[in-house]
Design an enzyme around this catalytic site. Structure first.
Site, PDB file in Angstrom:
ATOM      1  N   ASP A  45      11.460   0.666  -4.150  1.00  0.00           N
ATOM      2  CA  ASP A  45      11.026   1.793  -3.320  1.00  0.00           C
ATOM      3  C   ASP A  45      10.782   1.332  -1.889  1.00  0.00           C
ATOM      4  O   ASP A  45       9.853   0.580  -1.613  1.00  0.00           O
ATOM      5  CB  ASP A  45       9.724   2.371  -3.902  1.00  0.00           C
ATOM      6  CG  ASP A  45       9.190   3.523  -3.058  1.00  0.00           C
ATOM      7  OD1 ASP A  45       9.528   4.678  -3.362  1.00  0.00           O
ATOM      8  OD2 ASP A  45       8.438   3.268  -2.101  1.00  0.00           O
ATOM      9  N   TYR A  50       9.206   1.667   6.852  1.00  0.00           N
ATOM     10  CA  TYR A  50       8.769   0.307   6.492  1.00  0.00           C
ATOM     11  C   TYR A  50       9.506  -0.761   7.298  1.00  0.00           C
ATOM     12  O   TYR A  50       9.079  -1.917   7.308  1.00  0.00           O
ATOM     13  CB  TYR A  50       8.987   0.035   4.994  1.00  0.00           C
ATOM     14  CG  TYR A  50       8.245   0.940   4.050  1.00  0.00           C
ATOM     15  CD1 TYR A  50       7.255   1.820   4.499  1.00  0.00           C
ATOM     16  CD2 TYR A  50       8.534   0.945   2.693  1.00  0.00           C
ATOM     17  CE1 TYR A  50       6.589   2.667   3.619  1.00  0.00           C
ATOM     18  CE2 TYR A  50       7.869   1.778   1.804  1.00  0.00           C
ATOM     19  CZ  TYR A  50       6.903   2.638   2.269  1.00  0.00           C
ATOM     20  OH  TYR A  50       6.257   3.467   1.389  1.00  0.00           O
ATOM     21  N   LYS A  75      12.993   6.824   2.132  1.00  0.00           N
ATOM     22  CA  LYS A  75      12.292   8.036   2.567  1.00  0.00           C
ATOM     23  C   LYS A  75      12.571   8.340   4.037  1.00  0.00           C
ATOM     24  O   LYS A  75      12.759   7.427   4.845  1.00  0.00           O
ATOM     25  CB  LYS A  75      10.772   7.857   2.379  1.00  0.00           C
ATOM     26  CG  LYS A  75      10.366   7.354   1.009  1.00  0.00           C
ATOM     27  CD  LYS A  75       8.862   7.221   0.868  1.00  0.00           C
ATOM     28  CE  LYS A  75       8.483   6.332  -0.298  1.00  0.00           C
ATOM     29  NZ  LYS A  75       8.672   4.905  -0.057  1.00  0.00           N
ATOM     30  N   HIS A 108       9.025  11.795   3.434  1.00  0.00           N
ATOM     31  CA  HIS A 108       7.877  10.895   3.335  1.00  0.00           C
ATOM     32  C   HIS A 108       6.523  11.599   3.467  1.00  0.00           C
ATOM     33  O   HIS A 108       5.584  11.306   2.732  1.00  0.00           O
ATOM     34  CB  HIS A 108       8.012   9.795   4.414  1.00  0.00           C
ATOM     35  CG  HIS A 108       7.314   8.520   4.080  1.00  0.00           C
ATOM     36  ND1 HIS A 108       7.754   7.299   4.534  1.00  0.00           N
ATOM     37  CD2 HIS A 108       6.214   8.256   3.339  1.00  0.00           C
ATOM     38  CE1 HIS A 108       6.934   6.343   4.086  1.00  0.00           C
ATOM     39  NE2 HIS A 108       5.997   6.909   3.359  1.00  0.00           N
ATOM     40  N   ILE A 228       4.610   2.126  -8.559  1.00  0.00           N
ATOM     41  CA  ILE A 228       5.359   1.167  -7.728  1.00  0.00           C
ATOM     42  C   ILE A 228       4.419   0.142  -7.090  1.00  0.00           C
ATOM     43  O   ILE A 228       4.212   0.144  -5.878  1.00  0.00           O
ATOM     44  CB  ILE A 228       6.189   1.903  -6.645  1.00  0.00           C
ATOM     45  CG1 ILE A 228       5.352   2.989  -5.943  1.00  0.00           C
ATOM     46  CG2 ILE A 228       7.447   2.498  -7.227  1.00  0.00           C
ATOM     47  CD1 ILE A 228       6.002   3.543  -4.690  1.00  0.00           C
ATOM     48  N   LYS A 230       3.057  -3.125  -5.317  1.00  0.00           N
ATOM     49  CA  LYS A 230       3.657  -4.007  -4.319  1.00  0.00           C
ATOM     50  C   LYS A 230       2.906  -5.331  -4.309  1.00  0.00           C
ATOM     51  O   LYS A 230       1.678  -5.346  -4.368  1.00  0.00           O
ATOM     52  CB  LYS A 230       3.571  -3.333  -2.939  1.00  0.00           C
ATOM     53  CG  LYS A 230       4.180  -4.145  -1.813  1.00  0.00           C
ATOM     54  CD  LYS A 230       3.130  -4.800  -0.940  1.00  0.00           C
ATOM     55  CE  LYS A 230       3.826  -5.740   0.052  1.00  0.00           C
ATOM     56  NZ  LYS A 230       2.907  -6.360   0.979  1.00  0.00           N
ATOM     57  N   SER A 231       3.628  -6.431  -4.290  1.00  0.00           N
ATOM     58  CA  SER A 231       3.000  -7.737  -4.116  1.00  0.00           C
ATOM     59  C   SER A 231       4.018  -8.683  -3.509  1.00  0.00           C
ATOM     60  O   SER A 231       5.222  -8.501  -3.693  1.00  0.00           O
ATOM     61  CB  SER A 231       2.518  -8.304  -5.455  1.00  0.00           C
ATOM     62  OG  SER A 231       1.944  -9.579  -5.255  1.00  0.00           O
ATOM     63  N   ARG A 236       1.868 -12.658  -9.199  1.00  0.00           N
ATOM     64  CA  ARG A 236       1.429 -11.265  -9.311  1.00  0.00           C
ATOM     65  C   ARG A 236       2.619 -10.341  -9.613  1.00  0.00           C
ATOM     66  O   ARG A 236       2.492  -9.384 -10.360  1.00  0.00           O
ATOM     67  CB  ARG A 236       0.757 -10.861  -7.984  1.00  0.00           C
ATOM     68  CG  ARG A 236      -0.047  -9.616  -8.017  1.00  0.00           C
ATOM     69  CD  ARG A 236      -1.528  -9.718  -8.275  1.00  0.00           C
ATOM     70  NE  ARG A 236      -2.237 -10.943  -8.060  1.00  0.00           N
ATOM     71  CZ  ARG A 236      -2.793 -11.333  -6.928  1.00  0.00           C
ATOM     72  NH1 ARG A 236      -2.659 -10.611  -5.828  1.00  0.00           N
ATOM     73  NH2 ARG A 236      -3.487 -12.438  -6.879  1.00  0.00           N
ATOM     74  N   ASN A 240       2.469  -8.062 -12.874  1.00  0.00           N
ATOM     75  CA  ASN A 240       2.565  -6.598 -12.805  1.00  0.00           C
ATOM     76  C   ASN A 240       3.698  -6.058 -13.671  1.00  0.00           C
ATOM     77  O   ASN A 240       3.686  -4.878 -14.045  1.00  0.00           O
ATOM     78  CB  ASN A 240       2.760  -6.140 -11.355  1.00  0.00           C
ATOM     79  CG  ASN A 240       1.506  -6.321 -10.507  1.00  0.00           C
ATOM     80  OD1 ASN A 240       0.420  -6.566 -11.030  1.00  0.00           O
ATOM     81  ND2 ASN A 240       1.653  -6.217  -9.193  1.00  0.00           N
TER      82      ASN A 240
END
Length: 274
Positions: A45, A50, A75, A108, A228, A230-231, A236, A240
């Protein structure tokens, strides 16, 4: 990693667990997204805002995984509302991703001050008709905004991606999604880390021999959300993804339901943002 998928209202399928890349630097994206794909994530995603669509595209190209096995979401940003503007912005996103189509394209934010989200949505409907956006949806839309686009265009978003975590559970919005056939997708599913410090979550984690993050992600899956996390930390990212080998019980779910808080929102308010 075998993981559950959900069927969208257009018949397409989406993995319940995806990998978010908000705040991931473009130059780091090939490495981090590459690792996520290696670990078994099959849904990525991103967003124009971003600034890392190009890096995500490089990761997908380098992964060696057949394109049809990866669900790619991006998005449309707030500066590209309007019919023609949205079509141009989509073309620019595709170019950065170096793809011929995306699997899911989202508006978005509704940016109600511009009052252009209905026309923007019509542009996404065209992209879906052309097959360049396989599925279309929105992000951060309220019940009233969802009703308006459905009433004015006859087309229901397949997804609404919203802030959703144990302290901000959005029950009313989720109930509307269920009634309208819209999949709920959670951003900041761990409350930007705040949920992991909660004693209730920590106690449930101890009971199951799992981490607080795994407990919260499992809770989302049990509620039928797409999630979703995030790391950028390899351990991690793997942790996840390891949420399919245990189950929460009714007591756990009731305890987490009790964490919902009036002031729980941590992100912007969709009524005023943009």
């Amino acid at each position: 990693m075998m993981q559950p998928t959900l069927t969208l209202n257009d018949g397409k399928r989406i993995p319940q667990l995806g990998f978010g890349v908000w705040k991931l630097a473009d130059e780091k994206a090939p490495e981090i997204v590459g690792l996520a794909l290696e670990v078994g994530y099959r849904s990525i995603d991103t967003a124009a805002a971003y600034g890392n669509e190009a890096g995500v595209g490089r990761a997908i190209a380098a992964s060696g995984i057949p394109r049809e096995e990866i669900v790619v979401t991006t998005k449309l940003w707030n500066d590209a509302h309007g019919y023609d503007e949205a079509l141009r912005a989509f073309d620019a996103s595709l170019k950065r991703l170096r793809l011929d189509e995306v699997d899911l394209y989202l508006v978005h934010w509704p940016v109600p001050q511009q009052n252009a989200y209905v026309e923007t949505w019509r542009a996404l409907m065209r992209l879906r008709e052309e097959g360049r956006a396989r599925s279309i949806g929105v992000s951060n839309f309220t019940v009233a905004q969802l009703r308006r686009i459905i009433d004015e265009t006859g087309s229901t978003p397949s997804v609404n991606q919203i802030e959703l975590h144990p302290r901000f559970q959005q029950r009313e919005l989720r109930a509307f999604h269920a009634q309208a056939g819209i999949v709920t997708e959670a951003w900041s599913p761990l409350g930007q880390g705040a949920a992991l410090q909660d004693p209730v979550i920590q106690a449930i984690a101890g009971k199951h021999g799992r981490t607080p993050a795994q407990v919260v992600l499992r809770w989302h899956l049990d509620l039928g959300h797409v999630v979703i996390p995030k790391s950028e930390t390899p351990a991690r990212i793997r942790e996840n993804a390891d949420i399919f080998g245990f189950a929460l019980d009714d007591d756990d779910r009731a305890a987490i339901a009790g964490l919902d808080a009036l002031g729980g929102r941590i992100g912007p308010d969709p009524e005023t943002f943009g």
